[in-house]
Write a protein that holds these residues in place. Structure first.
Motif, mmCIF file in Angstrom:
data_model
loop_
_atom_site.group_PDB
_atom_site.id
_atom_site.type_symbol
_atom_site.label_atom_id
_atom_site.label_comp_id
_atom_site.label_asym_id
_atom_site.label_seq_id
_atom_site.Cartn_x
_atom_site.Cartn_y
_atom_site.Cartn_z
ATOM 1 N N ARG A 134 14.879 -6.399 -75.128
ATOM 2 C CA ARG A 134 15.556 -7.618 -74.651
ATOM 3 C C ARG A 134 16.136 -7.431 -73.253
ATOM 4 O O ARG A 134 16.097 -8.348 -72.429
ATOM 5 C CB ARG A 134 16.677 -8.006 -75.632
ATOM 6 N N ASP A 135 16.700 -6.230 -72.983
ATOM 7 C CA ASP A 135 17.401 -6.038 -71.713
ATOM 8 C C ASP A 135 17.352 -4.562 -71.315
ATOM 9 O O ASP A 135 18.331 -3.825 -71.491
ATOM 10 C CB ASP A 135 18.853 -6.505 -71.850
ATOM 11 N N PRO A 136 16.210 -4.103 -70.798
ATOM 12 C CA PRO A 136 16.076 -2.679 -70.458
ATOM 13 C C PRO A 136 17.138 -2.181 -69.483
ATOM 14 O O PRO A 136 17.603 -1.044 -69.587
ATOM 15 C CB PRO A 136 14.673 -2.604 -69.834
ATOM 16 N N ALA A 137 17.553 -3.016 -68.527
ATOM 17 C CA ALA A 137 18.479 -2.568 -67.485
ATOM 18 C C ALA A 137 19.846 -2.200 -68.035
ATOM 19 O O ALA A 137 20.556 -1.380 -67.448
ATOM 20 C CB ALA A 137 18.623 -3.648 -66.416
ATOM 21 N N HIS A 138 20.237 -2.800 -69.160
ATOM 22 C CA HIS A 138 21.572 -2.553 -69.706
ATOM 23 C C HIS A 138 21.541 -1.768 -71.012
ATOM 24 O O HIS A 138 22.507 -1.781 -71.770
ATOM 25 C CB HIS A 138 22.300 -3.889 -69.921
ATOM 26 N N TYR A 139 20.441 -1.075 -71.274
ATOM 27 C CA TYR A 139 20.375 -0.267 -72.496
ATOM 28 C C TYR A 139 21.376 0.875 -72.393
ATOM 29 O O TYR A 139 21.419 1.595 -71.382
ATOM 30 C CB TYR A 139 18.966 0.274 -72.706
ATOM 31 N N ALA A 140 22.170 1.067 -73.415
ATOM 32 C CA ALA A 140 23.233 2.077 -73.405
ATOM 33 C C ALA A 140 22.667 3.444 -73.770
ATOM 34 O O ALA A 140 22.687 3.862 -74.926
ATOM 35 C CB ALA A 140 24.338 1.686 -74.384
ATOM 36 N N ASP A 141 22.163 4.130 -72.782
ATOM 37 C CA ASP A 141 21.601 5.466 -72.982
ATOM 38 C C ASP A 141 22.720 6.498 -72.823
ATOM 39 O O ASP A 141 23.387 6.544 -71.795
ATOM 40 C CB ASP A 141 20.493 5.716 -71.950
ATOM 41 N N GLN A 142 22.880 7.354 -73.841
ATOM 42 C CA GLN A 142 23.940 8.358 -73.801
ATOM 43 C C GLN A 142 23.375 9.753 -73.521
ATOM 44 O O GLN A 142 23.979 10.756 -73.876
ATOM 45 C CB GLN A 142 24.700 8.364 -75.124
ATOM 46 N N GLY A 143 22.220 9.817 -72.902
ATOM 47 C CA GLY A 143 21.640 11.103 -72.556
ATOM 48 C C GLY A 143 21.172 11.863 -73.775
ATOM 49 O O GLY A 143 20.746 11.298 -74.767
ATOM 50 N N LYS A 144 21.269 13.205 -73.706
ATOM 51 C CA LYS A 144 20.738 14.035 -74.773
ATOM 52 C C LYS A 144 21.495 13.878 -76.087
ATOM 53 O O LYS A 144 21.006 14.279 -77.143
ATOM 54 C CB LYS A 144 20.758 15.509 -74.338
ATOM 55 N N ASP A 145 22.706 13.303 -76.055
ATOM 56 C CA ASP A 145 23.481 13.101 -77.280
ATOM 57 C C ASP A 145 23.190 11.757 -77.941
ATOM 58 O O ASP A 145 23.736 11.444 -78.991
ATOM 59 C CB ASP A 145 24.986 13.203 -76.981
ATOM 60 N N ALA A 146 22.335 10.957 -77.364
ATOM 61 C CA ALA A 146 22.032 9.636 -77.922
ATOM 62 C C ALA A 146 21.158 9.768 -79.163
ATOM 63 O O ALA A 146 20.337 10.680 -79.261
ATOM 64 C CB ALA A 146 21.319 8.781 -76.883
ATOM 65 N N LEU A 147 21.358 8.872 -80.119
ATOM 66 C CA LEU A 147 20.458 8.834 -81.262
ATOM 67 C C LEU A 147 19.057 8.443 -80.828
ATOM 68 O O LEU A 147 18.068 8.854 -81.422
ATOM 69 C CB LEU A 147 20.974 7.839 -82.308
ATOM 70 N N LEU A 148 18.961 7.659 -79.773
ATOM 71 C CA LEU A 148 17.674 7.260 -79.227
ATOM 72 C C LEU A 148 17.805 7.184 -77.716
ATOM 73 O O LEU A 148 18.558 6.353 -77.201
ATOM 74 C CB LEU A 148 17.252 5.903 -79.807
ATOM 75 N N THR A 149 17.136 8.065 -77.007
ATOM 76 C CA THR A 149 17.202 8.040 -75.549
ATOM 77 C C THR A 149 16.506 6.791 -75.011
ATOM 78 O O THR A 149 15.739 6.129 -75.715
ATOM 79 C CB THR A 149 16.526 9.276 -74.940
ATOM 80 N N ARG A 150 16.753 6.512 -73.759
ATOM 81 C CA ARG A 150 16.095 5.364 -73.121
ATOM 82 C C ARG A 150 14.571 5.501 -73.215
ATOM 83 O O ARG A 150 13.861 4.535 -73.513
ATOM 84 C CB ARG A 150 16.540 5.273 -71.662
ATOM 85 N N ALA A 151 14.061 6.706 -72.960
ATOM 86 C CA ALA A 151 12.613 6.918 -73.003
ATOM 87 C C ALA A 151 12.057 6.690 -74.406
ATOM 88 O O ALA A 151 10.986 6.091 -74.576
ATOM 89 C CB ALA A 151 12.279 8.325 -72.518
ATOM 90 N N ASP A 152 12.798 7.164 -75.423
ATOM 91 C CA ASP A 152 12.337 6.958 -76.793
ATOM 92 C C ASP A 152 12.370 5.482 -77.171
ATOM 93 O O ASP A 152 11.468 4.976 -77.843
ATOM 94 C CB ASP A 152 13.204 7.759 -77.766
ATOM 95 N N ALA A 153 13.436 4.792 -76.759
ATOM 96 C CA ALA A 153 13.532 3.357 -77.051
ATOM 97 C C ALA A 153 12.374 2.592 -76.422
ATOM 98 O O ALA A 153 11.753 1.727 -77.058
ATOM 99 C CB ALA A 153 14.872 2.808 -76.553
ATOM 100 N N GLU A 154 12.061 2.941 -75.179
ATOM 101 C CA GLU A 154 10.956 2.277 -74.498
ATOM 102 C C GLU A 154 9.633 2.545 -75.218
ATOM 103 O O GLU A 154 8.785 1.655 -75.361
ATOM 104 C CB GLU A 154 10.879 2.753 -73.053
ATOM 105 N N ALA A 155 9.449 3.787 -75.691
ATOM 106 C CA ALA A 155 8.206 4.149 -76.368
ATOM 107 C C ALA A 155 8.027 3.426 -77.692
ATOM 108 O O ALA A 155 6.894 3.216 -78.143
ATOM 109 C CB ALA A 155 8.169 5.663 -76.604
#
Length: 432
Positions: free
Chosen positions: A201-222
């Protein structure tokens, strides 16, 4: 050594242009489950099948091969492998299937790691395997990453389709990766889908928390193409109850294109699989439980699922899948033999051959590209010296995209070198 170097050079030759060939006077198998055609012809032009059947006219000027009445089939599509990304299991440096300490999981794309010089590729090509579905291995997450479809041609360009599917572990393996239970794996999956939707819905504002995220930005995109139904999700699952849980999940996320891998207890929920239109890439002959997830395993599993209307192909998960895809033709032949055993359910010859060609291709959405000799498909053709599902049958010729392939393997070269060793020919390390 010179022979081995020449052989390696052949593996690494530059990709050849797609070619044209007509194979006539064949016992022709289309690969879609239909019966063989006596006196058939297949025409491949510029790497694609343009016609296959009885009384097919051969265009002027095209190279022609007389099959002499021998079996001619589409190449085998290895339904689930790790071919090209693993060389030696016990040597981590040669294993690119999984990345245990990586912060990324779903985003991992194995295509750049596929090595066309891996020794298993020419070995399987010489046994009639022309394409393979190659999956990563999960490590630290239920998601393993994005798998590829490759060809086994003797060139540097093995990728037929990169990022062809996402692979996920459920059942015992998924429970371990998610923290210790199936409910944990299920909520991890639901959370990942929800976050992938947020990203879409909104890639620019995805809350990526880096290596501690349950789902990184790259994984979410994939995972976005999985959520939207543009990418199949292959799930390793064996237990009937787990398959039902995933089918229920599909009701909440109807766009998901689920494909079950393994499915040792699939026969127990065959009607539900058929009703949900979930294809299966099954382990063909698993009849002894290797885990608590497979207590209901039976050699009749594939036959019973097929009889219930499930699209079933054959794969080799947890069965030396990095090297021995060639066993699939033997497994298909054994499924034919099961039809002769009282109380057992197997497959007729036509369905068994489709299970190692068109069925796995259709399961991952590539049935219009590979797996059969229907017009428009890739020109992957194999000539055999007998029934391809008989153990003693050998390959006479292999074409991939219409290009005739070498059948010589490293094993051939080693046999020739050491069968009759000559005095002084062995390296110093062999002297005693």
């Amino acid at each position: 050594m010179k022979r081995l170097l020449l052989l390696s050079a052949a593996f690494l030759a530059a990709p050849a242009a797609a070619q044209s060939v007509a194979i006539t006077n064949a016992r022709l198998v289309i690969g879609d489950g239909s019966a063989p055609i006596e006196g058939g012809t297949v025409i491949v032009r510029d790497g694609r099948v343009v016609a296959a059947g009885k009384a097919v006219a051969v265009p002027a000027g095209i190279a022609t091969v007389d099959a002499g009445g021998r079996w001619v089939t589409p190449g085998i599509v290895a339904g689930f492998t790790r071919m090209g990304i693993v060389e030696v299991d016990g040597v981590d440096e040669t294993n690119d299937a999984g990345a245990r300490t990586s912060p990324f999981h779903a985003a991992i794309d194995i295509a750049p790691a596929v090595n066309p010089a891996t020794s298993s590729i020419p070995l399987n090509r010489a046994e009639g395997v022309t394409r393979a579905i190659v999956a990563p291995d999960n490590a630290g997450s239920i998601f393993a990453g994005q798998g590829a479809v490759i060809d086994l041609g003797a060139d540097r360009s093995p990728i037929t389709k990169a990022r062809a599917f996402q692979f996920m572990e459920y059942g015992e393996g998924g429970a371990r990766a998610a923290g210790g239970s199936r409910p944990a794996a299920l909520i991890a999956f639901r959370n990942a889908i929800a976050q992938a939707r947020d990203y879409a819905r909104d890639p620019a504002h995805y809350a990526d928390q880096g290596k501690d995220a349950l789902l990184t930005r790259a994984d979410a995109e994939a995972l976005v193409p999985v959520v939207n139904g543009r990418m199949p999700l292959l799930v390793h699952v064996e237990r009937a109850a787990d398959m039902l849980a995933l089918i229920e999940l599909k009701r909440d996320f109807p766009a998901l294109k689920l494909v079950f891998v393994g499915a040792g207890e699939g026969w127990m929920v065959a009607r539900e699989l058929a009703a949900a239109h979930v294809p299966v890439i099954a382990s063909a002959l698993a009849d002894l439980p290797e885990s608590f997830d497979q207590l209901g395993a039976t050699q009749s599993n594939v036959g019973r699922m097929k009889a219930a209307g499930v699209l079933v192909g054959i794969g080799t998960i947890n069965d030396d899948e990095a090297r021995q895809a060639r066993r699939e033709k033997q497994y298909a032949g054994n499924l034919v033999a099961l039809t002769k055993l009282p109380g057992a359910t197997g497959l007729d010859w036509n369905a068994a051959f489709a299970a190692i060609t068109s069925a796995p291709a259709e399961a991952i959405g590539l049935g219009d590209e590979i797996g059969s000799l229907k017009a428009g498909r890739r020109g992957d053709v194999v000539i055999w010296d007998g029934d391809p599902l008989e153990l003693g049958t050998a390959v006479a010729a292999v074409y991939i995209d219409g290009i005739k392939q070498p059948l010589r393997t490293r094993q051939d070269a080693l046999r020739e070198r050491y069968m009759v060793p000559q005095e002084g020919a062995l390296p110093k390390a062999y002297e005693r």
